[in-house]
Enzyme design. Structure first.
Site, PDB file in Angstrom:
ATOM      1  N   CYS A   1      -4.868  12.798  13.357  1.00  0.00           N
ATOM      2  CA  CYS A   1      -5.474  11.780  13.040  1.00  0.00           C
ATOM      3  C   CYS A   1      -5.598  10.725  14.349  1.00  0.00           C
ATOM      4  CB  CYS A   1      -4.614  10.796  11.977  1.00  0.00           C
ATOM      5  SG  CYS A   1      -3.118  10.173  12.230  1.00  0.00           S
TER       6      CYS A   1
ATOM      7  N   ARG B   1      -8.559  -0.666   4.980  1.00  0.00           N
ATOM      8  CA  ARG B   1      -7.785   0.447   4.301  1.00  0.00           C
ATOM      9  C   ARG B   1      -6.620  -0.005   3.890  1.00  0.00           C
ATOM     10  NH1 ARG B   1      -6.302   5.081   7.988  1.00  0.00           N
ATOM     11  NH2 ARG B   1      -5.121   5.316   6.458  1.00  0.00           N
TER      12      ARG B   1
ATOM     13  N   ARG C   1      -4.716  10.699   4.959  1.00  0.00           N
ATOM     14  CA  ARG C   1      -3.563  11.808   5.029  1.00  0.00           C
ATOM     15  C   ARG C   1      -2.706  11.662   4.046  1.00  0.00           C
ATOM     16  NH1 ARG C   1      -1.627  14.001   9.034  1.00  0.00           N
ATOM     17  NH2 ARG C   1       0.350  13.572   7.982  1.00  0.00           N
TER      18      ARG C   1
ATOM     19  N   ASP D   1       4.712   0.748  12.302  1.00  0.00           N
ATOM     20  CA  ASP D   1       3.606   0.088  11.684  1.00  0.00           C
ATOM     21  C   ASP D   1       3.269  -1.058  12.193  1.00  0.00           C
ATOM     22  OD1 ASP D   1       2.682   2.500  10.533  1.00  0.00           O
ATOM     23  OD2 ASP D   1       3.227   1.948   8.499  1.00  0.00           O
TER      24      ASP D   1
ATOM     25  N   ARG E   1       0.815  14.801  13.491  1.00  0.00           N
ATOM     26  CA  ARG E   1       1.301  14.423  12.222  1.00  0.00           C
ATOM     27  C   ARG E   1       1.187  15.895  11.294  1.00  0.00           C
ATOM     28  NH1 ARG E   1      -0.796   8.501  10.162  1.00  0.00           N
ATOM     29  NH2 ARG E   1       0.970   8.700   8.906  1.00  0.00           N
ATOM     30  N   PRO E   2       1.811  16.653  11.749  1.00  0.00           N
ATOM     31  CA  PRO E   2       1.969  17.946  10.858  1.00  0.00           C
ATOM     32  C   PRO E   2       2.642  17.631   9.189  1.00  0.00           C
ATOM     33  CG  PRO E   2       3.898  17.861  12.460  1.00  0.00           C
ATOM     34  CD  PRO E   2       2.875  16.771  12.701  1.00  0.00           C
ATOM     35  N   ILE E   3       2.615  18.755   8.343  1.00  0.00           N
ATOM     36  CA  ILE E   3       3.314  18.439   7.139  1.00  0.00           C
ATOM     37  C   ILE E   3       4.305  19.605   6.940  1.00  0.00           C
ATOM     38  CG2 ILE E   3       1.565  17.025   6.174  1.00  0.00           C
ATOM     39  CD1 ILE E   3       0.809  19.681   4.553  1.00  0.00           C
ATOM     40  N   ASP E   4       4.797  20.125   8.114  1.00  0.00           N
ATOM     41  CA  ASP E   4       5.657  21.330   7.997  1.00  0.00           C
ATOM     42  C   ASP E   4       6.916  21.167   7.318  1.00  0.00           C
ATOM     43  OD1 ASP E   4       6.047  19.644  10.614  1.00  0.00           O
ATOM     44  OD2 ASP E   4       7.884  20.732  10.331  1.00  0.00           O
ATOM     45  N   GLN E   5       7.501  19.876   7.197  1.00  0.00           N
ATOM     46  CA  GLN E   5       8.808  19.398   6.288  1.00  0.00           C
ATOM     47  C   GLN E   5       8.485  19.266   4.819  1.00  0.00           C
ATOM     48  OE1 GLN E   5      11.584  19.318   8.011  1.00  0.00           O
ATOM     49  NE2 GLN E   5      10.564  19.909   9.775  1.00  0.00           N
TER      50      GLN E   5
ATOM     51  N   LYS F   1       0.759  -1.355   0.142  1.00  0.00           N
ATOM     52  CA  LYS F   1      -0.013  -0.132   0.089  1.00  0.00           C
ATOM     53  C   LYS F   1       0.778   1.246  -0.108  1.00  0.00           C
ATOM     54  CE  LYS F   1      -1.867   1.579   4.011  1.00  0.00           C
ATOM     55  NZ  LYS F   1      -1.723   3.073   4.258  1.00  0.00           N
ATOM     56  N   ASN F   2       1.812   1.239   1.079  1.00  0.00           N
ATOM     57  CA  ASN F   2       2.715   2.550   1.160  1.00  0.00           C
ATOM     58  C   ASN F   2       3.480   2.641  -0.042  1.00  0.00           C
ATOM     59  OD1 ASN F   2       1.034   3.140   3.276  1.00  0.00           O
ATOM     60  ND2 ASN F   2       2.760   2.653   4.684  1.00  0.00           N
TER      61      ASN F   2
HETATM   62  C1  UD1 Z   1       4.295   7.062   6.613  1.00  0.00           C
HETATM   63  C2  UD1 Z   1       3.525   5.817   6.391  1.00  0.00           C
HETATM   64  C3  UD1 Z   1       3.100   5.192   7.719  1.00  0.00           C
HETATM   65  C4  UD1 Z   1       4.001   5.212   8.678  1.00  0.00           C
HETATM   66  C5  UD1 Z   1       4.918   6.398   8.930  1.00  0.00           C
HETATM   67  C6  UD1 Z   1       6.109   5.890   9.757  1.00  0.00           C
HETATM   68  C7  UD1 Z   1       2.634   6.224   4.087  1.00  0.00           C
HETATM   69  C8  UD1 Z   1       1.708   6.650   3.359  1.00  0.00           C
HETATM   70  N1  UD1 Z   1       2.454   6.020   5.533  1.00  0.00           N
HETATM   71  O1  UD1 Z   1       3.736   7.948   7.132  1.00  0.00           O
HETATM   72  O2  UD1 Z   1       2.172   4.039   7.384  1.00  0.00           O
HETATM   73  O3  UD1 Z   1       3.438   4.967  10.159  1.00  0.00           O
HETATM   74  O4  UD1 Z   1       5.424   6.770   7.610  1.00  0.00           O
HETATM   75  O5  UD1 Z   1       6.789   5.083   9.402  1.00  0.00           O
HETATM   76  O6  UD1 Z   1       3.750   5.960   3.586  1.00  0.00           O
HETATM   77  N2  UD1 Z   1       6.615  14.900  10.931  1.00  0.00           N
HETATM   78  C9  UD1 Z   1       6.625  15.972  11.044  1.00  0.00           C
HETATM   79  N3  UD1 Z   1       6.449  16.989  10.058  1.00  0.00           N
HETATM   80  C10 UD1 Z   1       6.262  16.696   8.717  1.00  0.00           C
HETATM   81  C11 UD1 Z   1       5.942  15.301   8.526  1.00  0.00           C
HETATM   82  C12 UD1 Z   1       6.185  14.647   9.633  1.00  0.00           C
HETATM   83  O7  UD1 Z   1       6.679  16.409  12.450  1.00  0.00           O
HETATM   84  O8  UD1 Z   1       6.322  17.365   8.017  1.00  0.00           O
HETATM   85  C13 UD1 Z   1       6.537  13.617  11.912  1.00  0.00           C
HETATM   86  C14 UD1 Z   1       5.252  12.940  12.302  1.00  0.00           C
HETATM   87  O9  UD1 Z   1       4.379  13.489  12.945  1.00  0.00           O
HETATM   88  C15 UD1 Z   1       6.077  11.767  12.825  1.00  0.00           C
HETATM   89  C16 UD1 Z   1       7.311  11.513  12.171  1.00  0.00           C
HETATM   90  O10 UD1 Z   1       7.734  12.883  11.625  1.00  0.00           O
HETATM   91  O11 UD1 Z   1       6.256  11.880  14.094  1.00  0.00           O
HETATM   92  C17 UD1 Z   1       7.399  10.356  10.991  1.00  0.00           C
HETATM   93  O12 UD1 Z   1       6.267  10.673  10.233  1.00  0.00           O
HETATM   94  P1  UD1 Z   1       6.324  10.558   8.510  1.00  0.00           P
HETATM   95  O13 UD1 Z   1       7.295   9.580   8.335  1.00  0.00           O
HETATM   96  O14 UD1 Z   1       5.956  11.728   7.893  1.00  0.00           O
HETATM   97  O15 UD1 Z   1       5.064   9.556   8.544  1.00  0.00           O
HETATM   98  P2  UD1 Z   1       4.174   9.345   6.926  1.00  0.00           P
HETATM   99  O16 UD1 Z   1       4.968   9.777   5.967  1.00  0.00           O
HETATM  100  O17 UD1 Z   1       2.968  10.387   7.170  1.00  0.00           O
END
Ligand code: UD1
Length: 420
Positions: A116, A396, A92, A304, A121-125, A22-23
């Site tokens: 969630c 899912r 997401r 996961d 789970r921010p997307i700031d990066q 899936k991922n």
């Molecule tokens: C992906 C996987 C999810 C898995 C996760 C961690 C997919 C579709 N989903 O989610 O199944 O649980 O990796 O292995 O591939 N963070 C920030 N800022 C950002 C982005 C992330 O602070 O801009 C933090 C998150 O809150 C979290 C950590 O970074 O604590 C890792 O998250 P991330 O690797 O981004 O997870 P996803 O890509 O959403």
């Protein structure tokens, strides 16, 4: 809403085939937006999340078709580079369209995902990276609006390794002018698989799967025809199912190099695991030994699989310590496992699991995808009947999990339309 009903107590045995990841599929399908023409994806699992992304691309004007396990995405006529709230809130990972849309169309409007079940789970990066590539980012009315005439290569250091963040920026940089260097990247196999797909489209990406990825931007990309890699989390879940029942199972398609962190802990807990018949064979003891583990980005123990291994440890000999470092709220399965007779105490990011000799079946409720899987596993071991409600979480991310478990000898069935 469907439920899964399990009567526990049977050790699993036999062979089972892992579905496509899936991922890995989600970012690859999003990447189809980068090129006009029809891309082909083979071995795509039939899952709710994949259908959601298909609908999202359809909403934008792409044509998405499925024929068995093959999905075609024709991104010729994308007229509306927008991901609405209604779709992003159900998944997401919809945010993965942001990078490709800005790179190819110069603009994108994508709903902010919000919180969630497992944390903020921010997307700031993702946004910081796009800004460094020259995009103008505005946040308004719950949406990210990004614009750029043409992205320009830059050096971007992630504050922390993010899987979808690394993927989004690899896709954006693929069409940028000049060289982009991404540092402190996520090293997950799905990131490497996306780079393979992008390179098949004509991108020039090196280093994916390591912490530094270099992308030399190109002017245009072409459609791809790719085979999806096997799902390492599904593979790990099936190994854990064998583990919790004291079974003997061959998980075909499981790749040891993708599962290092998890295999090390399962071995430490007493399982014998060997490469066999295009996959991994696990021979599990009647009760596992207690083990401590801590979740971490790849190649560490995957968050996961945390809930699934914890389920196994509820019946271990001795006490185990589980530390969750990736997400702040990922122990939602604990209270449900306790209702089945597990002895677990949570303090912040740490759970102490004292193994018990037996679990007892109970009605339980899933709160997220991997938590649901852990409850199904506990049900396989528990005495009597377990009914796992809210199976839409499971659907899912797992393709026919109950059928796969039944084929391994489990007494499990889906109950259609059960009350939650
Ligand atoms: C992906 C996987 C999810 C898995 C996760 C961690 C997919 C579709 N989903 O989610 O199944 O649980 O990796 O292995 O591939 N963070 C920030 N800022 C950002 C982005 C992330 O602070 O801009 C933090 C998150 O809150 C979290 C950590 O970074 O604590 C890792 O998250 P991330 O690797 O981004 O997870 P996803 O890509 O959403």
């Amino acid at each position: 809403m469907d439920a899964i009903e399990i009567t526990g107590g049977r050790p699993l045995s036999g062979e089972v085939q892992v579905s496509g990841s899936k991922n890995a599929t989600l970012p690859q399908i999003a990447a189809a937006l980068l090129a006009p023409g029809r891309s082909t994806f083979r071995g795509v699992p039939d899952l709710a999340d994949i259908r959601t992304l298909g609908k999202l691309l359809g909403h934008m004007g792409a044509r998405v078709e499925r024929d068995g396990a093959t999905v075609y995405v024709d991104a010729d006529r994308v007229a509306n580079p927008e991901a609405p709230y209604e779709m992003v809130k159900t998944m997401r990972a919809s945010v993965l369209v942001l990078g490709p849309l800005v790179a190819r169309f110069g603009r994108a409007r994508v709903s902010l995902p919000g919180g969630c079940a497992i944390g903020a789970r921010p997307i700031d990066q993702h946004l910081k990276g796009l800004q460094l590539l020259g995009a103008k980012i505005d946040l308004a009315h719950g949406y990210v609006e990004a614009q750029a005439a043409r992205l320009r290569g830059a050096t971007i250091l992630f504050d922390l390794p993010t899987v979808t963040g690394t993927e989004n920026l690899m896709m954006a940089a693929a069409l940028a002018e000049g060289r982009t260097v991404l540092e402190n990247c996520a090293r997950e196999p799905e990131v490497a698989a996306l780079a393979d797909a992008l390179n098949a489209m004509g991108a020039r990406i090196q280093g994916a799967g390591s912490s530094v990825v270099t992308i030399d931007g190109v002017n245009s990309l072409r459609p791809m025809d790719i085979q999806v890699i096997p799902d390492r989390i599904e593979a790990g879940t099936l190994l854990a199912a064998a583990m919790i029942t004291g079974g003997d199972v061959v998980v075909r398609g499981a790749r040891p190099e993708d599962l290092d962190g998890a295999l090390a802990k399962m071995r430490e807990a007493g399982a014998r695991i060997s490469a066999e018949r295009g996959g991994l064979r696990i021979v599990a003891p009647e009760r596992p030994d207690a083990v401590d583990f801590i979740t971490a980005p790849f190649p560490g123990f995957p968050t996961d699989l945390q809930a699934q291994l914890m389920a196994c440890l509820t019946v271990a000999r001795g006490a185990s310590r589980v530390v969750e470092t990736v997400f702040e709220n990922r122990f939602m399965h604990v209270q449900e496992l306790v209702r089945m007779g597990a002895d677990i105490a949570v303090d912040g990011h740490t759970a102490v699991v004292r193994g018990v000799a037996r679990l007892s079946g109970a009605p339980v409720m899933a709160t997220d995808l991997r938590a649901s899987a852990s409850l199904v596993l506990a049900g396989l071991r528990a005495e009597g009947k377990t009914k796992v409600h809210r199976v839409y979480h499971l659907d899912r991310g797992y393709e026919s999990l109950e059928k796969k478990l039944a084929a391994l000898g489990a007494n499990v069935r889906r109950v259609k339309g059960a009350l939650a």
